[in-house]
Write a protein that holds these residues in place. Structure first.
Motif: not given
Length: 750
Positions: A381-399, A401-410
């Motif tokens: 099993f092999d997987s990969k994801y990328r999350l980009v999140q822009d957040t606005l809290v009381f007018g203050q912004a943040s970003t 950016d995360t990439t995750g990888k996973s590999e499994s064998y059995a």
């Protein structure tokens, strides 16, 4: 709704109309779960594949509930959420913060989160393929051959991340004969569904095809404050084709190509109370968690979209002494979601995610002599994801950016050995190796990354005894394992690069499976004890900079879970089937101490006395189906009456301290209960339907008209609930369960 989306239901309706006028050529293949032998008056024998073998449910030495397609049809079930409460100690709720996302709990073990950096605790397998994230698990239930709910860890045959159980779904295979099945339904809240499956022979006895298209849409059942507009609607499409190649008697290959598309309005019901930081800024604060959560804030501009294509190739080769199976699958998804979490615009987040997974399983099954059979194989099993999140809290912004990888064998093996007449020893084991990596380019100049690996052996051993053909008793011990990982939403270098470890369970089970009264009664009972170790616990903690909170996972505790389950089926008379299930779970944390900030000071909190999440003490269900043959002139048919009642005792939906917990005194601070707004009330769910099914012609074409109602008692409340941060709580939100709904369904098959 776009032009293509409006055309599909029209095309389906025209296809159904044409088919209505066409002489029937073939009846669709009977579901596998209903293809076993039966007596004239007894309960039908159900064949399951819970152990990667075809065997009767009554001789399978594990706790498994089989949901037959006819039961789904009678209940007008649309998706996996309609199984809620249908099996003992099983909960299935929607996670409204993600697309087509399910929260599933079996025997008190759950993990309710949408992030792809976290692994589910229940394995969802569709046509032999493990779905690696909770998104995409809210499956359509039209083209179903069999559904099996396996309770308890299933690590030997189904792998990691099945520590509480597996929901094993098999869809129908191409029949090789011209045939079709069509259905349209209309229900309250503008719910419309049009679904079709068409089987076509391409090369007689060599190549067959099946084409399918499922469409559902609705306006949602939330009401917008001030306007009364219905919110929370969605538009769903699931379409594709399967091709079955059978060039010889000992080889077949099944290729399925499909795509799932969902456009939805992501809304959450408000749960904020006096004392929450956001409360003074909200138009409504302090409502209850039963009816008030259906009234949502306007917060315009939210949207959600999800697209997930997939391909699966299954090949089977019978070499005589051994039967070889290969299952190859590729899935990907793309999500874009802008959502306000019941804050009236104070907290907005846009989440863009891409994900893909590839899996390959090779296994062989065979017999050695007359008393020993086995299944063994390899898995990758092999997987990969990328999350980009822009957040606005009381007018203050943040970003983020995360990439995750996973590999499994059995590698795995499972066996049955009849050591004496009517006595079998069964068991096996699986060795798994996992590697995960987390990459975050924004937390430091040049970015940060971390990787970690884990290996685990998960054995199982069991013994069963069949003193008669109608009775079996069994006992087993098994170990389950859920992989470790990284905090994909970590907002600091420490939280993003510090891994959490795997969690494990040791499960002990004894059971009885029985039939009596000339096979008119079936009673299956199981008792279990689970030692749950190194629990991966999700916590939301405050930050001093935007987005002012982060969600992290730590190995926080252990727990002891014990309980009992029973499935009862009775056929007191021809045409009448009664089913009932009962589950009881008693669970308790032990040594659950974690560090949290309270008033800016790091304190230790002892959560040992709080309840596990999604772990109701009691689940109970009873249903009845009565079939009455009728003749109306030249038309022969059946009237089917169906009714079901499901009861779920209260349960908590998040580990989060009661805001009134005293912070005085030395560490650790004892938390007596979770925040009460996170507790679901008792649920009493009553459903009913009446169907008329009649023969269209002598060749087997049938039509069906069904009137149905779900949640007749209009039992309202939360499906999931969440408080953000602690000491202080920033705000709270919830997803509401479906209120009373009624409608009509029309079907036709030939």
């Amino acid at each position: 709704m776009g032009a293509d989306q409006t055309r599909r239901p029209v095309i389906l309706a025209l296809g159904a109309a044409l088919a209505w006028q066409t002489p029937a050529f073939a009846q669709e293949q009977a579901p596998a779960a209903e293809q076993a032998a039966t007596t004239d008056s007894g309960i039908q024998d159900i064949i399951v594949t819970a152990r990667r073998r075809n065997e009767s449910i009554q001789t399978t030495p594990i706790a498994v509930t089989a949901i037959q397609p006819s039961q789904l049809e009678a209940a007008a079930a649309l998706n996996i959420g309609d199984l809620q409460g249908a099996a003992p100690n099983v909960l299935i709720t929607v996670q409204a913060t993600g697309a087509a996302t399910a929260n599933i709990s079996i025997r008190g073990i759950a993990f309710a989160d949408v992030e792809k950096s976290f692994d589910p605790a229940v394995g969802i397998n569709v046509d032999g393929v493990y779905i690696g994230t909770s998104t995409g698990q809210f499956l359509d239930f039209f083209d179903i051959d069999s559904i099996e709910i396996l309770r308890g860890p299933q690590g030997t045959l189904f792998g990691r991340n099945t520590i509480s159980g597996v929901i094993n779904v098999r869809r129908t295979r191409p029949t090789g004969e011209l045939g079709g099945k069509f259905e349209a339904s209309f229900a309250k809240y503008d719910q419309f569904a049009a679904r079709a499956v068409v089987n076509v022979p391409i090369i007689k006895d060599v190549l067959a095809a099946k084409f399918f298209e499922f469409h559902t849409d609705g306006s949602g059942y939330y009401k917008e404050v001030g306007t009364g507009k219905l919110r929370g609607g969605s538009n769903n499409e699931n379409f594709g084709a399967s091709f079955l190649l059978t060039p010889s008697d000992n080889f077949d290959a099944l290729l399925t190509l499909e795509k799932q598309i969902q456009d939805f309005d992501p809304v959450q019901g408000p749960l904020s109370q006096s004392g929450d930081v956001f409360c003074p800024f909200l138009p409504v604060c302090g409502g209850n968690n039963t009816t008030d959560i259906y009234n949502v804030f306007p917060a315009p501009g939210g949207y959600g979209s999800y697209k997930a294509p997939a391909a699966t190739l299954e090949m089977n080769f019978d070499a005589g002494a051994v039967k070889l199976t290969s299952v190859t699958s590729y899935r990907e998804s793309k999500e874009d979601q802008l959502q306000d979490f019941a804050t009236n615009g104070l907290y907005n987040a846009r989440r863009r995610q891409k994900y893909h997974q590839f899996s390959q399983e090779l296994r062989g099954a065979g017999k050695i002599g007359d008393s020993f059979d086995y299944v063994a194989g390899l898995y990758y099993f092999d997987s990969k994801y990328r999350l980009v999140q822009d957040t606005l809290v009381f007018g203050q912004a943040s970003t983020q950016d995360t990439t995750g990888k996973s590999e499994s064998y059995a590698a795995f093996a499972d066996f049955n050995w009849e050591i004496f007449d009517r006595v079998r020893l069964s068991g096996g084991g699986r060795w798994t190796h996992d590697k995960k990596e987390n990459i975050n380019p924004l937390l430091a100049p040049g970015g940060v990354s971390a990787s970690e690996s884990w290996s685990k052996f998960t054995p199982k051993i069991g013994l069963d005894y069949r003193p008669t053909d109608e009775l079996m008793v069994y006992a087993s011990w098994s170990r389950g394992y859920r992989s470790g990982g990284f905090n994909g939403r970590g907002q600091t270098i420490g939280s993003a690069t510090t891994p959490y470890d795997p969690e494990t369970v040791d499960a002990y089970e004894v059971g009885l499976k029985s039939e009596f009264w000339d096979r008119r009664v079936s009673l299956n009972v199981a008792a279990f004890y689970t030692d749950y170790k190194d629990i991966q616990q999700s916590s939301t903690v405050p930050l001093t900079v935007p987005p002012f909170n982060e969600t992290i996972v730590t190995n926080a505790a252990g727990a002891k879970i014990k309980g009992i389950e029973a499935d009862l089926t009775v056929k007191p008379a021809d045409g009448l089937i009664l089913r009932s299930s009962l589950g009881y779970t008693d669970s308790k944390f032990e040594d659950f101490i974690i560090g949290q900030l309270a008033g800016g000071v790091l304190r230790n909190f002892d959560f040992s006395d709080v309840d596990l999440i999604y772990a109701p003490k009691i689940t109970f269900a009873v249903s009845g189906e009565y079939t009455l043959p009728v003749t109306m002139g030249d038309v022969d048919g059946d009237i089917k009456l169906n009714a079901s009642y499901r009861y779920l005792s209260r349960y908590d939906q998040q580990i989060a301290a009661d805001a009134n917990t005293p912070l005085t005194g030395p560490d650790p601070i004892v938390v007596e209960r979770n925040d009460p707004r996170l507790r679901s009330d008792e649920q009493n769910l009553l459903d009913a339907s009446v169907s008329f099914i009649w023969d269209m012609n002598a060749s087997g074409a049938k039509a069906r008209a069904t009137v149905f109602a779900r949640n007749l008692l209009d039992d309202r409340g939360t499906q999931t609930a969440f408080t953000v941060s602690a000491f202080p709580i920033l705000w709270s939100f919830a997803a509401a369960r479906e209120p009373r709904t009624y409608g009509v369904q029309l079907g036709f098959e030939f």
